[in-house]
Design a protein around this motif. Structure first.
Motif, short mmCIF file in Angstrom:
data_model
loop_
_atom_site.label_atom_id
_atom_site.label_comp_id
_atom_site.label_asym_id
_atom_site.label_seq_id
_atom_site.Cartn_x
_atom_site.Cartn_y
_atom_site.Cartn_z
N GLU A 211 0.83 -1.21 0.00
CA GLU A 211 0.00 0.00 0.00
C GLU A 211 0.87 1.26 0.00
OE1 GLU A 211 -3.57 2.34 0.29
OE2 GLU A 211 -3.20 0.25 -0.28
N THR A 214 2.06 1.82 -3.66
CA THR A 214 1.07 2.18 -4.68
C THR A 214 0.56 3.61 -4.54
OG1 THR A 214 -0.77 1.29 -3.35
CG2 THR A 214 0.32 -0.21 -4.90
N ARG A 220 -2.21 5.10 -9.98
CA ARG A 220 -2.42 3.88 -9.23
C ARG A 220 -3.06 2.82 -10.13
NH1 ARG A 220 -4.36 3.91 -2.90
NH2 ARG A 220 -3.78 1.74 -2.45
N ASP A 221 -2.24 2.28 -11.03
CA ASP A 221 -2.70 1.28 -11.99
C ASP A 221 -1.48 0.57 -12.57
OD1 ASP A 221 -1.59 3.17 -13.68
OD2 ASP A 221 -3.51 3.85 -14.47
N SER A 274 -6.49 0.15 -12.29
CA SER A 274 -6.44 0.12 -10.82
C SER A 274 -5.24 -0.66 -10.31
CB SER A 274 -7.72 -0.50 -10.26
OG SER A 274 -7.80 -1.87 -10.64
N GLU A 276 -4.83 -2.31 -6.42
CA GLU A 276 -5.42 -2.36 -5.09
C GLU A 276 -5.15 -3.68 -4.40
OE1 GLU A 276 -9.85 -3.84 -6.59
OE2 GLU A 276 -9.56 -1.78 -5.87
N ASN A 277 -5.15 -3.63 -3.06
CA ASN A 277 -4.99 -4.83 -2.26
C ASN A 277 -6.35 -5.50 -2.10
OD1 ASN A 277 -2.21 -4.66 -1.73
ND2 ASN A 277 -2.56 -3.21 -0.07
N THR A 278 -6.36 -6.79 -2.24
CA THR A 278 -7.58 -7.56 -1.99
C THR A 278 -7.18 -8.89 -1.37
OG1 THR A 278 -9.64 -8.38 -2.99
CG2 THR A 278 -7.61 -8.65 -4.27
#
Length: 294
Positions: A211, A214, A220-221, A274, A276-278
């Motif tokens: 995080e 990024t 942020r992609d 994007s 992102e953390n998942t």
């Protein structure tokens, strides 16, 4: 004058080195000495100078197309962290003292490996196949399962080290999406993790460390991920239930060491729009990018 003589002797000695080393196993060449050490094929002697190896920047060194059989190749890196002599171990250039790979310093000041585990080079683009590297199941070591060509098995492992190189598919009976039964949450926990696949001094990043990176990218992609110093490619992923590889050159999936819940772990997902953390099932095959431990 002695330096000039050494240079002349070195120049005149190169030809016999190349001509005769392949013909006679005990051929010896001396530069600056008429009595080379009997243990040496090439003995360079002098008292007012040293042997100067090739000097390169980190980018120049990492852009060399090195074949796996060139183990032992030596280069002095002028701007690596740390700078100094690096040798090729068949996969990476390692510092001759610390035995860690040349690193990429990010905007957060942290040092990361400059490529994915298993990659043969730093990414030249987001879709550079030579930079994709291997696809690991969360918590497994480098036992061969991570290779994109590895076989598959439906048999879950009852131990931390399965003892084979097959990619373990999800069990419909358990339905937990993990390759190990019972599960172990500590396999990638820090630099001393049981199955930490990273080189000495490196480990898997946490979700918070991902995080922190990024939020500092230009976008942020996937584009921001490649433009960043980490140069993250879109390496795709391997399904935990079928073993098929998909989304190469379209998306990137990067494991963290963070356990999200009983069946899940945190992962950074890169796409066209994007980053992102998942959380995902631990049996999936994703990329690994190592970070240097504090």
């Amino acid at each position: 004058m002695q330096v000039m003589n050494l240079i002349k002797q070195f120049t005149h000695s190169l030809l016999p080195v190349f001509l005769f080393l392949g013909l006679a196993g005990h051929t010896q060449v001396g530069i600056g000495t008429t009595t080379p050490n009997r243990s040496a094929i090439l003995d360079v002697s002098g008292d007012d100078g040293g042997l100067l190896p090739p000097r390169m920047t980190q980018d120049e060194m990492n852009n060399i197309l090195v074949s796996p059989d060139a183990e032992g190749l030596l280069i002095y890196c002028t701007d690596c962290s740390p700078k100094g002599m690096y040798y090729y171990d068949g996969s990476y250039f390692l510092n001759s003292i610390t035995e860690i790979p040349s690193g990429a310093v990010s905007v957060t000041g942290r040092i990361w490996m400059d490529r994915n585990l298993g990659a043969t080079q730093v990414a030249s683009s987001s879709t550079d196949a030579l930079s994709f590297g291997d696809l690991y199941q969360w918590g497994r070591g480098s036992d061969g399962h991570q290779l994109r060509s590895s076989g598959t098995t439906n048999a879950l492992s009852g131990s931390d080290v399965p003892g084979h190189g097959d990619f373990i598919l999800e069990s419909d009976a358990l339905g937990d999406g993990d390759w190990r039964s019972p599960q172990n949450h500590d396999l990638w926990d820090g630099v001393s993790g049981i199955n930490n696949p990273c080189p000495s001094g490196y480990r898997l990043p946490t979700d918070r460390e991902w995080e922190a990176e990024t939020i500092n990218w230009s976008s942020r992609d996937a584009s921001g991920a490649f433009i960043s110093s980490l140069k993250l490619p879109l390496a795709g992923f391997r399904h935990n239930d079928t073993g098929t590889i998909e989304e190469e050159s379209f998306a990137g999936y990067y494991w963290s060491s963070t356990v999200a819940s009983i069946n899940y772990a945190s992962v950074l997902v890169l796409g066209p729009g994007s980053a992102e953390n998942t959380t995902v099932l631990r049996g999936e095959g994703y990329s690994v990018r190592c970070i240097k431990d504090y």
